[in-house]
Write a protein that holds these residues in place. Structure first.
Motif, mmCIF file in Angstrom:
data_model
loop_
_atom_site.group_PDB
_atom_site.id
_atom_site.type_symbol
_atom_site.label_atom_id
_atom_site.label_comp_id
_atom_site.label_asym_id
_atom_site.label_seq_id
_atom_site.Cartn_x
_atom_site.Cartn_y
_atom_site.Cartn_z
ATOM 1 N N UNK A 36 0.847 -1.196 0.000
ATOM 2 C CA UNK A 36 0.000 0.000 0.000
ATOM 3 C C UNK A 36 0.885 1.249 0.000
ATOM 4 N N UNK A 37 1.838 1.284 0.914
ATOM 5 C CA UNK A 37 2.744 2.434 1.001
ATOM 6 C C UNK A 37 3.559 2.580 -0.279
ATOM 7 N N UNK A 38 4.078 1.474 -0.788
ATOM 8 C CA UNK A 38 4.864 1.514 -2.017
ATOM 9 C C UNK A 38 4.052 2.004 -3.198
ATOM 10 N N UNK A 39 2.807 1.563 -3.285
ATOM 11 C CA UNK A 39 1.935 2.010 -4.376
ATOM 12 C C UNK A 39 1.702 3.513 -4.282
ATOM 13 N N UNK A 40 1.444 4.018 -3.077
ATOM 14 C CA UNK A 40 1.210 5.454 -2.906
ATOM 15 C C UNK A 40 2.455 6.271 -3.254
#
Length: 185
Positions: free
Chosen positions: A12-16
């Motif tokens: 999730x963090x990487x995608x953001x």
């Protein structure tokens, strides 16, 4: 609200972060925190004395807003959104820190022995902070940017110098953690 209080998964963090980088690339911007020191020095008028600081800092105002947002977000996260149950430190790490005389974080992100207010009472700790800050400043200038600039912005732009810098950051971190930290403490 539970979603905000819990740690986010890497995907999730990487995608953001990836989406933010795509936006920055689209608008022709590069991201980095250490470049803001140059902007702050230019704002203070050092461009009149040192050629390196003589540039149009107003073009970098957006990046100053990123720094202020990171500082405000960190403050809010630590003081209003921290949950001790979210922080899990490997028992082996706690044992290794104890051998160095560093207490376990006990639900905090950083141990008090390294980041508490008592470090200002020790000349050794103050000396380590000054030397470490100087080395970080020199290293980020020498490498052409900081860890966030190279690892996030540079790698997303597929820049070979950023890959070399990030490899150097990791090697330096491993050397520090395994060889120099035991010597210091």
């Amino acid at each position: 609200m539970n979603l905000i209080y819990q740690t986010w998964s890497w995907y999730v963090s990487g995608f953001l972060i990836g989406m933010i980088m795509l936006c920055l690339i689209y608008f022709g911007k590069t991201f980095g925190m250490s470049s803001n020191l140059r902007s702050l020095c230019s704002m203070a008028g050092l461009g009149k004395r040192v050629e390196f600081f003589d540039f149009d800092w107003k073009a970098q105002r957006w990046n100053l807003a990123v720094v202020l947002g990171a500082m405000l977000g960190g403050f809010v996260a630590v003081h209003f959104m921290s949950d001790a149950s979210n922080v899990a430190v490997n028992p082996k790490t706690i044992a290794q820190l104890a051998q160095l005389g560093i207490d376990a974080p006990n639900g905090k992100l950083m141990p008090d022995a390294l980041f508490g207010t008592q470090i200002w009472q020790s000349p050794k700790s103050i000396f380590i902070l000054i030397i470490g800050g100087g080395l970080i400043g020199f290293g980020s200038r020498y490498a052409g940017g900081c860890t966030s600039g190279h690892a996030i912005s540079g790698l997303s732009n597929l820049q070979l110098p950023s890959l070399k810098a990030v490899i150097g950051f990791f090697v330096g971190g491993l050397i520090m953690a395994h060889f120099l930290l035991p010597l210091i403490f």
